[in-house]
Write a protein that holds these residues in place. Structure first.
Motif: not given
Length: 533
Positions: A155-158, A200-223
């Motif tokens: 994981g990563i220090d807070e 893109i966001k990063v956080s430590n996993r809720g169970d205290g074991h490791g990290a989670e990177f989360l990428v969010s992209i809009p659907l479609g192409n209107s943007h």
């Protein structure tokens, strides 16, 4: 930036011979050493590419092109590239997708770097025997697509969570595998995600074991901007080596080519590159090498080779100028040109293609690919040799291309537009691309596939053929013909006509009048002879 570009030439001299060696059969220890060399060479190449990509983003030169992409297949294929590493370290790399296909609009060439960097980062910090999960999440109600990469590492220090995307920032955690990161990969991933309109966001996993990177992209192409949208075939498939991924090699015997009579010119200011290519290509072709474009141009005019392979960045005369000179001369315009370059900016690639380059290969190049491209271009040029030169050969040649299916439909559309606007002096490549519904790059690629010539040459050929027919008819003046075939200036028309046919319009008219008088005289003589008989 300059150092990063310069690194590509020595990388070529490491990577190309290494690729050649990896095709051989060796004892396990030697094979392992070669594969280790390959992985680290790819790692160095990936680092150089990331530096160049970041700089392009900073300078506003990163132009993204978005195509609708099946993310299930796209991310799944990237995960497979890590089979060697996870098997060796007994790591469980799992991939999940709730929908197949899950279609999202991305720039495949650059989003690949996002996925790869997140997986690389996870593998770096997870223990041997650990676990990395890659998951696609479909959120249609929020009009979002998410990519999650989770590991069961330390994981990563807070207090460091907000800094991991800063360039050159290194966390306090020590990697289990490999070296400490340089703070480049995650920074690049963050910037590419932003260019996709996502976050893109990063956080430590809720169970205290490791990290989670989360990428969010809009659907479609209107943007996205309309000019950013492309068809899926816009992206040529890149090799795993170019992406900096780990790969394994099939040990296959290389095809043995016999020495041919063809001549190849190699132009590069790096003496070792010239020597390397002279040795490797010399088994098949007669190779002539030059250190810059100016010296090469003299040799090309004398030799008239079957192929030119040139670097772009050179002293005296660079590769783009050399290309212009080659394509601008009637004596050498038929010679195919492959550009080798350390310049990865798309604008330089487009510039080369617009000037008539048949192929564009980045350093470090794969020698086998270069050899295959060379053989293909020479063979193709031999097949079409003479088709686009001389008056008789030019007559109607473009219209005689045999096509089927979609090719025929596209060619019909192109011919319809060109014929309708042949007399329009404002009609050019951009106008044709817009009217047939393709981007300039796509139209260029399709035209090369269908006819073997560029779009500009295609339009010019038709204009010159039409001009020749009108002049031969003898009913209208040179000035009238000038405007009838889309030229705004008689002087420019005369210069283009002479370059194409080798004679001025007036000389062409005179020639046809002489031929006509000769034909009339022969007809009279034949009639007289027939009467006497």
């Amino acid at each position: 930036m300059d150092i990063s570009h310069e690194l590509r030439s020595p990388l070529t001299l490491i990577k190309s011979p290494l690729d050649k060696l990896l095709k051989g059969s060796y004892d396990p220890e030697t094979t392992h050493a070669l594969q280790n060399m390959e992985r680290n060479t790819n790692r160095l190449l990936m680092l150089v590419n990331q530096i160049l990509s970041i700089r392009k983003i900073e300078k506003g030169q990163m132009k993204l092109h978005f195509a609708e992409t099946n993310m299930t297949a796209f991310v799944g294929d990237i995960c497979k590239q890590y089979d060697y590493v996870v098997e060796k370290r007994k790591i469980q790399l799992s991939f999940y997708s709730p929908v197949d296909p899950l279609n999202v609009w991305i720039d495949r060439e650059n989003f690949d770097k996002v996925v790869s960097n997140l997986i690389n980062n996870a593998l770096k910090y997870v223990e041997d025997g650990g676990k990395v999960d890659v998951e696609l999440i479909h959120l249609p109600e929020q009009q979002l697509f998410r990519l999650a990469v989770r590991d069961n590492g330390p994981g990563i220090d807070e207090d460091q969570l907000k800094k991991v995307f800063e360039r050159f920032y290194q966390t306090s955690a020590r990697p289990v595998a490999g070296q400490m990161g340089y703070g480049i990969g995650l920074n690049l991933a963050s910037q590419i995600v932003k260019l996709h309109g996502g976050e893109i966001k990063v956080s430590n996993r809720g169970d205290g074991h490791g990290a989670e990177f989360l990428v969010s992209i809009p659907l479609g192409n209107s943007h996205l901007a309309k000019e950013q949208l492309v068809e899926g075939d816009y992206f040529a498939s890149s090799s795993p080596e170019e992406k900096g991924m780990v790969t394994t090699h099939d040990v296959r015997p290389k095809k043995v080519r016999k020495k041919t009579t063809y001549h190849v010119v190699v132009v590069d200011d790096d003496e070792e590159i010239r020597s390397f290519l002279e040795t490797e290509l010399g088994a098949t072709y007669h190779v002539h090498t030059y250190p810059d474009g100016e010296k090469a141009l003299e040799g090309i005019a004398d030799i008239v080779p079957d192929l030119v392979i040139s670097d772009v960045v050179m002293p005296e005369m660079d590769g783009i100028e050399l290309l212009k000179r080659i394509k601008g001369s009637t004596k050498t315009s038929h010679i195919p040109v492959i550009l080798l370059t350390t310049k990865t900016a798309q604008q330089s690639r487009i510039e080369g293609l617009e000037q008539g380059a048949e192929a564009y290969i980045d350093k470090p190049f794969n020698l086998e690919e270069l050899e295959a491209r060379a053989a293909s271009l020479i063979a193709n040029r031999i097949r079409v040799k003479g088709k686009f030169s001389g008056i008789q050969e030019q007559e109607g040649v473009v219209r005689q291309v045999e096509l089927k299916g979609n090719d025929a439909s596209l060619m019909d559309k192109i011919m319809k537009v060109v014929n309708e606007r042949l007399d329009d002096s404002d009609f050019n490549v951009e106008a044709l691309a817009e009217e047939v519904g393709l981007s300039r790059a796509q139209l260029h690629r399709r035209m090369k596939e269908l006819t073997g010539i560029t779009v500009g040459e295609f339009i010019r050929n038709l204009r010159m053929q039409q001009a020749a027919k009108l002049l031969a008819a003898g009913d209208i003046s040179v000035s009238q013909v000038t405007y009838a075939v889309g030229f705004a200036n008689p002087t420019n028309f005369t210069a283009a006509f002479k370059k194409y046919f080798g004679v001025t319009p007036s000389e062409y008219i005179a020639k046809h009048q002489r031929e006509k008088r000769g034909s009339d005289t022969n007809s009279i003589e034949d009639e007289t002879k027939s009467s006497v008989d």
